[in-house]
Design a protein around this motif. Sequence first.
Motif, PDB file in Angstrom:
ATOM      1  N   LEU A 121      -8.579  45.271  31.552  1.00  0.00           N
ATOM      2  CA  LEU A 121      -8.420  45.651  30.159  1.00  0.00           C
ATOM      3  C   LEU A 121      -9.780  45.485  29.477  1.00  0.00           C
ATOM      4  CD1 LEU A 121      -4.972  44.033  29.243  1.00  0.00           C
ATOM      5  CD2 LEU A 121      -5.460  46.296  30.199  1.00  0.00           C
ATOM      6  N   VAL A 122     -10.041  46.314  28.497  1.00  0.00           N
ATOM      7  CA  VAL A 122     -11.364  46.357  27.870  1.00  0.00           C
ATOM      8  C   VAL A 122     -11.241  46.184  26.365  1.00  0.00           C
ATOM      9  CG1 VAL A 122     -13.389  47.808  27.436  1.00  0.00           C
ATOM     10  CG2 VAL A 122     -12.308  47.819  29.683  1.00  0.00           C
ATOM     11  N   GLY A 123     -12.028  45.261  25.816  1.00  0.00           N
ATOM     12  CA  GLY A 123     -12.053  45.033  24.376  1.00  0.00           C
ATOM     13  C   GLY A 123     -13.294  45.642  23.747  1.00  0.00           C
ATOM     14  N   PHE A 124     -13.154  46.137  22.539  1.00  0.00           N
ATOM     15  CA  PHE A 124     -14.278  46.699  21.784  1.00  0.00           C
ATOM     16  C   PHE A 124     -13.921  46.669  20.302  1.00  0.00           C
ATOM     17  CE2 PHE A 124     -11.422  50.165  22.757  1.00  0.00           C
ATOM     18  CZ  PHE A 124     -11.364  50.905  21.583  1.00  0.00           C
ATOM     19  N   PHE A 125     -14.900  46.956  19.440  1.00  0.00           N
ATOM     20  CA  PHE A 125     -14.616  46.924  18.010  1.00  0.00           C
ATOM     21  C   PHE A 125     -15.233  48.120  17.295  1.00  0.00           C
ATOM     22  CE2 PHE A 125     -18.481  44.435  18.668  1.00  0.00           C
ATOM     23  CZ  PHE A 125     -19.335  44.859  17.659  1.00  0.00           C
ATOM     24  N   ASP A 126     -14.629  48.455  16.165  1.00  0.00           N
ATOM     25  CA  ASP A 126     -15.134  49.486  15.265  1.00  0.00           C
ATOM     26  C   ASP A 126     -15.486  48.825  13.935  1.00  0.00           C
ATOM     27  OD1 ASP A 126     -14.383  51.152  17.306  1.00  0.00           O
ATOM     28  OD2 ASP A 126     -12.682  52.036  16.256  1.00  0.00           O
ATOM     29  N   VAL A 127     -16.519  49.326  13.286  1.00  0.00           N
ATOM     30  CA  VAL A 127     -16.915  48.774  11.984  1.00  0.00           C
ATOM     31  C   VAL A 127     -16.947  49.895  10.948  1.00  0.00           C
ATOM     32  CG1 VAL A 127     -18.218  46.846  12.942  1.00  0.00           C
ATOM     33  CG2 VAL A 127     -19.374  49.001  12.517  1.00  0.00           C
ATOM     34  N   TYR A 128     -16.618  49.534   9.707  1.00  0.00           N
ATOM     35  CA  TYR A 128     -16.475  50.515   8.633  1.00  0.00           C
ATOM     36  C   TYR A 128     -17.271  50.081   7.413  1.00  0.00           C
ATOM     37  CZ  TYR A 128     -12.558  51.909  11.566  1.00  0.00           C
ATOM     38  OH  TYR A 128     -11.784  52.298  12.625  1.00  0.00           O
ATOM     39  N   PHE A 129     -17.967  51.034   6.832  1.00  0.00           N
ATOM     40  CA  PHE A 129     -18.725  50.821   5.596  1.00  0.00           C
ATOM     41  C   PHE A 129     -18.035  51.623   4.491  1.00  0.00           C
ATOM     42  CE2 PHE A 129     -21.398  50.159   9.208  1.00  0.00           C
ATOM     43  CZ  PHE A 129     -22.316  49.180   8.862  1.00  0.00           C
ATOM     44  N   ASN A 130     -16.861  51.174   4.096  1.00  0.00           N
ATOM     45  CA  ASN A 130     -16.047  51.925   3.143  1.00  0.00           C
ATOM     46  C   ASN A 130     -16.538  51.821   1.710  1.00  0.00           C
ATOM     47  OD1 ASN A 130     -14.196  52.865   5.104  1.00  0.00           O
ATOM     48  ND2 ASN A 130     -13.098  50.917   5.049  1.00  0.00           N
ATOM     49  N   ALA A 131     -17.334  50.786   1.416  1.00  0.00           N
ATOM     50  CA  ALA A 131     -17.803  50.586   0.040  1.00  0.00           C
ATOM     51  C   ALA A 131     -19.056  51.408  -0.270  1.00  0.00           C
ATOM     52  CB  ALA A 131     -18.083  49.110  -0.212  1.00  0.00           C
TER      53      ALA A 131
END
Length: 208
Positions: A121-131
């Motif tokens: 199983l593989v973990g990863f992340f997404d990041v958001y600059f909504n402001a």
Amino acid sequence: MGYFLLYESMLDTVIYARDKWLKPDGIVLPDRCTLSMTAIEDGQYRADKIDFWDNVYGFNMRVIKELAMTEPLVDTVEPQQVCADNCVLQTFDIHKMKKDDATFSAPFKIKCTRNEYVHALVGFFDVYFNACHKPISFSTGPTARNTHWKQTVFYLEDTLTVCEGEVITGTLSCKPNVKNPRDLDITLEYNFEGKHCEAHRTQEYRMR
């Protein structure tokens, strides 16, 4: 941001700085992160780097194999290795989250997208600059452009023979290590009941 988003407690310093210096109308960027998981076929690497220890020129060195299995691998996963949908484990609101939010336990349900063997199983992340004036985001997932953070691979004791549409369920728990908070103690419980095999297991990992 560290590997697997939370490694080395990098978010702790962001939270400290936010609470100490951010003005009431200030913003934090990125302001939202999601931690996700998927499944991959990785038989060649497992055979070369992990199962190799079962017979090293005639010597059984399984004790080293057991150690290797407890350490997640941070590496780049090729898109063609992915054989399941993504499942979001946890969402972090950086503007509001607390230090203790980095300790969590989250259920997952991963749907397989083709007939395959699942080795990890593989973990990863997404990041958001909504402001931002124009909201933007980027992903560290295996199907996105390569980044410094790569992906975090959790090899399974079992090789799962999966069919398209079958699901892998379980729970991932994550917390800073007591002796060294920069390390992560991760518990992965997974369950699979498919046409060709079934598995129910809990594995312990430590990112160090």
